[in-house]
Design an enzyme around this catalytic site. Structure first.
Site, PDB file in Angstrom:
ATOM      1  N   ASP A 161      14.875   2.126 -21.105  1.00 17.04           N
ATOM      2  CA  ASP A 161      13.623   1.519 -20.683  1.00 17.04           C
ATOM      3  C   ASP A 161      13.979   0.549 -19.555  1.00 17.04           C
ATOM      4  O   ASP A 161      15.141   0.189 -19.361  1.00 17.04           O
ATOM      5  CB  ASP A 161      12.919   0.799 -21.846  1.00 17.04           C
ATOM      6  CG  ASP A 161      11.420   0.596 -21.538  1.00 17.04           C
ATOM      7  OD1 ASP A 161      11.023   0.730 -20.356  1.00 17.04           O
ATOM      8  OD2 ASP A 161      10.643   0.298 -22.465  1.00 17.04           O
TER       9      ASP A 161
HETATM   10  C1  BGC Z   1       7.771   0.221 -20.395  1.00 19.66           C
HETATM   11  C2  BGC Z   1       7.927   1.723 -20.300  1.00 19.66           C
HETATM   12  C3  BGC Z   1       7.613   2.185 -18.910  1.00 19.66           C
HETATM   13  C4  BGC Z   1       8.532   1.450 -17.928  1.00 19.66           C
HETATM   14  C5  BGC Z   1       8.314   1.822 -16.483  1.00 19.66           C
HETATM   15  C6  BGC Z   1       8.562  -0.490 -19.324  1.00 19.66           C
HETATM   16  O1  BGC Z   1       8.282  -1.830 -19.306  1.00 19.66           O
HETATM   17  O2  BGC Z   1       8.143  -0.229 -21.657  1.00 19.66           O
HETATM   18  O3  BGC Z   1       7.088   2.353 -21.227  1.00 19.66           O
HETATM   19  O4  BGC Z   1       7.733   3.563 -18.806  1.00 19.66           O
HETATM   20  O5  BGC Z   1       8.306   0.059 -18.064  1.00 19.66           O
HETATM   21  O6  BGC Z   1       7.116   1.332 -16.009  1.00 19.66           O
END
Ligand code: BGC
Length: 754
Positions: A267
């Site tokens: 993530d």
């Molecule tokens: C989120 C993800 C997301 C990523 C990119 C993160 O903060 O938890 O679900 O895909 O950001 O935007």
């Protein structure tokens, strides 16, 4: 003069020698006639150490490098589960300002799950994947399958509910649909990210049985049945290690037990330790800034944990290149399925099919919770004047909520949908009733709405009540929204009740007009202190571009509601297992001591409730919910005949089939979901009263009857024996319970496992 044949042979000679000089041998990694694994190994053998390291981490907010020298393309990722996110700048979250990046928003995953229709999942994935493809994306950051543990989790709307079986069955076709476009899915957030509060600073403590029975199955299904080409590690910790660099979750379970051959990506900013990232199964690091958690240097990609620090360790001889080659091998495999796949379709955006998919899923996902006196469907012959009340009737919902926020081509608002459907025959009037959130911007995408309101709460309420009194029907459209501390990433809700004084508004409307339908737009359960006062309640979720049309179709009866709740609505928060028995938002003493504020002082969250999540808890502890898992009404009626089994006794490697006939006994065409639950009548370990092990949506004309069959084997009877580390089906008596909700079992069959 040269003869014609002489000219021809001269030409052949020249061209043959020209071709001989210019024939280049196609390198194996580009040769489509060669097996993929051979091509992967060839590409790997041609890459320098620096090129390999470069592939392991981001180069911009949403992309990672390929190998320019070899012509291996970059990977472009995009959020996220409900539509393709707009373009942001290379190294900032602000909008890039493109004018060609608006898309169709599909219903939130809670709504998809509420359809209980696997075909809808495939349609969703295929359409969304086509939009991703057209936008030249290679990896879609979704779907999300974290289990619904508490109604306060700000991100529940992006997930598929509380049941591992339902989520597993619904997620697989979505993945296959997306990937049929040569676009990878990235099933997220693996694992145990079941709340937003402390998501970066908490450690989940859970027993193996609950882990394997409740929280892991959807991920397992996504990678083993769905073959999701990538998976995203979560932010939280498990056994003291961050999930995106976690030995147990990534190496032991995902890559060893489940033999996963795909790519694990982090993530955004979930990595904070190079050694763990190298050794514990991460393949590709993404981030927000240097570490994603704090705003640091821009263009810091070389400082990522899997960038220069990794290279340095290799150059100093402190780590070898075995892990590196494994990671690059996985990324190259992914490239052949996505960026280097010459057979993928071109995709398209906002086709008529896509709009229809969004609308149909919305219609099928809407859940009719209550319909006393058949207020719905609206009887147009009696509806001279329709009052629409509530902020969510006019509020754009696709902007906000965190990374799933979208820039849409259009979003039909509930009020507009209702006007379009009823406006010709009836006078449709609107009153706001209350003011909630007037914001309408996320990362520079603006809803374009001005929701400012100068009038006092009393004035708004009085106006609404007066309108309700003078109308034939009142449709209240409220619920939650995508503002911070509502249904939104990064924080949880602060309380279970409806915000902005809506409870009072609803009670006042119930007194003013008996033809009241309350339509809740939310991704979470809410308290309903007015449940007995209100005749009709509809759970409408976040439905994306076609929201207003889907809602209007259900109100009018053009679509007969057939959605079923994918999670339990408790009466009050304390009735929920995590709140009564588990820990939320973390261990009480640690909370009081200020733990969880930063990564140096993480907080523990113990899932004391174990396997008793959602209806498993309510059933077993006999705590009556407000609305049960699996519940959802229709404008027609259905009858279940007595179920039959093809045998009364089965052995460990046998199958057993249950058959039940479902009949539409009403006057409208409609769909019912036959739900099969299994109950272990006697067990050496605690088991939930019953567990979902099959479901089928049947579409029936008035009077029509269809047979539904469920075939199960011992996996449906098993529990996870943590000591043996295996699934065990204990011989003894079981019961198959079939009905149309977890609290409406219509027929039962006993059987025995030998
Ligand atoms: C989120 C993800 C997301 C990523 C990119 C993160 O903060 O938890 O679900 O895909 O950001 O935007």
């Amino acid at each position: 003069m040269l003869k014609k044949t002489a000219i021809v042979s001269l030409f052949t000679l020249i061209s043959a020698s020209y071709m001989a000089q210019n024939t280049t041998v196609i390198p194996v990694y580009l040769d489509e006639s060669k097996p993929v694994e051979q091509r992967v190994q060839d590409a790997l053998s041609k890459m320098t150490l620096e090129e390999k390291i470069a592939m392991l981490h981001a180069q911009s907010k949403f992309s990672s490098p390929g190998v320019p020298r070899l012509g291996i393309p970059e990977f472009w990722t995009t959020d996220g589960p409900h539509g393709v996110r707009s373009e942001v700048k290379w190294d900032e979250w602000d909008q890039a300002g493109w004018t060609n990046d608006s898309i169709i928003a599909y219903p939130a995953l809670t709504a998809l799950s509420a359809t209980w229709n696997k075909n809808m999942s495939w349609n969703y994935g295929k359409a969304l994947g086509e939009e991703a493809r057209y936008r030249k994306k290679d990896i879609l950051l979704g779907p999300g399958v974290n289990i619904y543990r508490t109604p306060l989790n700000g991100r529940n709307f992006e997930y598929m509910g509380e049941d591992p079986f339902l989520t597993s069955k619904m997620v697989v076709p979505y993945i296959k649909g997306v990937q049929s476009n040569g676009v990878a899915t990235s099933v997220k957030h693996y694992a145990l990210n079941n709340q937003e509060m402390f998501r970066h600073t908490s450690n989940v403590i859970i027993d193996d049985r609950a882990l394997y029975e409740i929280y892991l199955p959807p991920f397992k299904a996504a990678v083993t049945e769905g073959d999701s080409w990538t998976i995203m590690g979560a932010y939280d910790m498990y056994k003291g290690q961050y999930a995106s660099q976690n030995q147990y979750l990534l190496n032991d379970i995902l890559k060893k037990e489940w033999s996963y051959k795909g790519v694990v990506l982090s993530d955004w900013g979930a990595v904070n330790n190079t050694e763990q990232a190298i050794h514990n199964g991460l393949d590709l690091e993404f981030g927000s800034w240097t570490n994603g958690l704090s705003e640091g240097h821009s263009n810091a990609y070389d400082s990522y944990y899997l960038a220069q620090p990794y290279l340095k360790l290799i150059k100093e001889g402190k780590v070898g290149t075995k892990e590196l080659d494994d990671k690059v091998t996985r990324l190259l495999r992914l490239a052949y399925k996505t960026t280097m796949n010459r057979n993928k379709p071109f995709g398209n955006i906002a086709s008529e099919e896509h709009k229809a998919v969004a609308r149909e899923i919305g219609e099928e996902g809407i859940v009719l919770l209550k319909n006393q006196g058949n207020v719905l469907p609206i009887d147009i012959s009696k509806a001279k004047k329709i009052a629409v009340i509530g902020e969510n009737a006019i509020k754009i919902m696709t902007v906000g909520g965190g990374s799933s926020s979208l820039k849409v081509k259009y979003e039909t608002l509930p009020l507009d949908g209702i006007k379009a459907r009823f406006g010709k025959q009836a006078d449709v009037q609107y009153a706001r009733g209350y003011v909630g959130d007037i914001g309408g911007e996320y990362n520079g995408v603006k809803s374009g709405q001005n929701l400012k309101e100068e009038r006092s709460p009393e004035a708004l309420l009085n106006e609404a009540v007066a309108l309700a009194k003078s109308s034939d029907y009142v449709i209240f459209v409220g619920g939650l929204n995508k503002a911070d501390f509502q249904d939104s990433e990064g924080n949880d809700r602060k309380s279970y009740g409806l915000p902005y004084n809506q409870d009072n508004v609803i009670s006042a409307l119930a007194k003013a007009n008996k033809n009241l339908a309350v339509v809740l737009v939310s991704g979470n359960a809410v308290a309903m202190p007015w449940v007995k006062e209100v005749p009709t309640i509809v759970q409408a979720w976040y439905l994306g571009s076609e929201a207003g049309n889907s809602i209007a179709a259900v109100l009018a009866g053009d679509a007969n509601p057939s959605g079923k709740l994918p999670f339990t609505f408790p009466v009050k928060l304390e009735d929920n297992a995590a709140h009564q028995m588990g820990e939320y938002p973390g261990n009480k003493e640690e909370l009081a001591a200020g733990k969880g504020k930063d990564q140096q002082n993480p907080i523990n969250i113990k899932y004391n409730e174990g396997i008793l999540v959602g209806y498993r808890w309510h059933d077993t502890k006999k705590i009556k919910p407000l609305f049960s898992f699996g519940h959802g009404l229709s404008y027609t009626t259905f009858e279940f005949e007595k179920a039959k089994a093809d045998k009364t006794t089965m052995s460990q490697d046998d199958k057993i089939t249950f058959t039940v006939s479902v009949k539409n006994t009403g006057k409208r065409a409609g769909a019912e979901v036959a739900q099969l639950y299994i109950s272990d009548l006697k067990s050496s370990v605690q088991r939930p009263t019953k567990e979902l092990k099959g479901f089928e949506k049947v579409f029936l004309k008035p009077g029509e009857e269809k047979e539904v069959t469920f075939t199960i084997d011992k996996t449906a009877l098993s529990f996870f024996d943590a000591d043996k580390h295996e699934w065990v089906a204990e011989p003894g008596d079981f019961e198959a319970l079939i009905g149309n909700s977890s609290d409406a079992i219509k027929t039962k069959v006993k059987f025995t496992l030998k």
